[in-house]
Write an enzyme that holds these catalytic residues in place. Structure first.
Site, PDB file in Angstrom:
ATOM      1  N   ASP A 100      -5.687  14.098  15.406  1.00  0.00           N
ATOM      2  CA  ASP A 100      -6.115  15.209  16.094  1.00  0.00           C
ATOM      3  C   ASP A 100      -6.098  16.547  15.047  1.00  0.00           C
ATOM      4  OD1 ASP A 100      -3.454  15.372  15.526  1.00  0.00           O
ATOM      5  OD2 ASP A 100      -2.938  15.740  17.442  1.00  0.00           O
ATOM      6  N   CYS A 145      -2.258  15.051  12.046  1.00  0.00           N
ATOM      7  CA  CYS A 145      -1.632  13.818  11.909  1.00  0.00           C
ATOM      8  C   CYS A 145      -0.867  13.995  10.551  1.00  0.00           C
ATOM      9  CB  CYS A 145      -2.775  12.870  11.604  1.00  0.00           C
ATOM     10  SG  CYS A 145      -4.239  13.352  10.385  1.00  0.00           S
ATOM     11  N   ILE A 147       7.054  26.444   8.306  1.00  0.00           N
ATOM     12  CA  ILE A 147       7.981  26.366   6.884  1.00  0.00           C
ATOM     13  C   ILE A 147       6.696  26.180   5.873  1.00  0.00           C
ATOM     14  CG2 ILE A 147       9.262  24.379   5.849  1.00  0.00           C
ATOM     15  CD1 ILE A 147      10.799  24.025   8.182  1.00  0.00           C
ATOM     16  N   HIS A 161      -7.666  11.624   7.770  1.00  0.00           N
ATOM     17  CA  HIS A 161      -6.568  11.021   8.377  1.00  0.00           C
ATOM     18  C   HIS A 161      -5.368  10.442   7.943  1.00  0.00           C
ATOM     19  CE1 HIS A 161      -4.452   9.882  12.094  1.00  0.00           C
ATOM     20  NE2 HIS A 161      -4.800   8.584  11.749  1.00  0.00           N
TER      21      HIS A 161
END
Length: 264
Positions: free
Chosen positions: A72, A75, A168, A255
């Site tokens: 999405d 990942c 972060i 991915h």
């Protein structure tokens, strides 16, 4: 002439809409983080593809299991967070050090100019997740592992962890802007890149995201790149360079999933 253009435009919009619906269906039918699966399950995806089959065979000499994440755009961050917290369940001193770093991270981001009210909920949830997977749990590591898996498959908790790690990462890019500017392609400034490619959910991650996050947290990551590159070997890259990895990921175009090295 105008009607032809309108028809072309409508057809393009329809194709894009259908593509998005297919992507959503695939995404929704995939858990945010799967159970641990044998690495050999990858072979079924590349049945008949000699290049990938050979590379998967080589990869299986080093890794035993894979854990899939939902494709999405989040990942990398989801896989990283799950894998690192899973490691911390087995290392109490590293867990305590990370918890301390995470606790202090909100104030650090505020000092960098992030609004405190924006960070509050995400940081609180991030700390709650860390607390819930403490290795000090008297019920043992198997119970904590089950809790981790449950948390990461609850969309609210899972996505809040991803958001906070994105913040972060963005903070690290701002902090060391002169260094990271060299990694940015095109005419993006660091500021534009952070706001358009790092902080928004569902934006895919590249080397710059990995280096910044790993440096900010002090964690080594090894990424195995499964692609159509030459030879039967899968190329591995360690981030930051020269660090000992505690997180292992596999990258296939677009991915990331989690890898588990052989124990022998």
């Amino acid at each position: 002439m105008e009607s032809f253009e309108n028809n072309d435009g409508n057809r393009d919009e329809l194709i894009i809409q259908q593509q998005r619906e297919i992507e959503k269906e695939i995404s929704d039918s995939t858990p945010l983080v799967s159970e641990q699966l044998p690495l050999t399950c990858l072979r079924a995806e590349y049945d008949g593809d000699d290049i990938f089959t050979a590379k998967i065979q080589e990869l299986a000499k080093k890794y035993q299991f894979i854990r899939r994440t939902r494709p999405d755009g989040n990942c990398f961050f989801r896989a990283f967070a799950y894998s690192y917290l899973e490691y911390l369940i087995t290392d109490n001193s590293a867990y305590q050090a990370f918890k301390k770093l995470a606790e202090a991270s909100k104030e650090r981001l505020v000092q960098l100019g992030f609004p405190s009210f924006t960070l509050e909920d995400f940081h609180d949830t991030f700390m709650e997740v860390i607390t819930r997977v403490s290795p000090d749990n008297p019920e043992g590591s198997a119970k904590v592992q089950a809790e981790l898996h449950k948390i990461f498959n609850e969309q609210g908790y899972s996505d809040y962890v991803v958001v906070y790690l994105r913040l972060i990462t963005s903070g690290k890019l701002q902090e060391d802007a002169d260094f990271y500017q060299n990694f940015i392609e095109g005419d993006f400034s660091i500021e534009e890149f952070r706001h358009q490619e790092v902080e928004p959910m569902y934006k895919e991650s590249d080397h710059i995201h990995i280096i910044a996050l790993c440096t900010a947290i002090g964690v080594g990551v090894r990424v195995e790149y499964l692609d159509r590159g030459e030879g039967s070997q899968v190329k591995a890259h360690d981030f930051p360079e020269g660090t000992e990895p505690t997180v292992y990921l596999i990258y296939r175009p677009g991915h990331y999933d989690i890898l588990y090295p052989n124990r022998n």
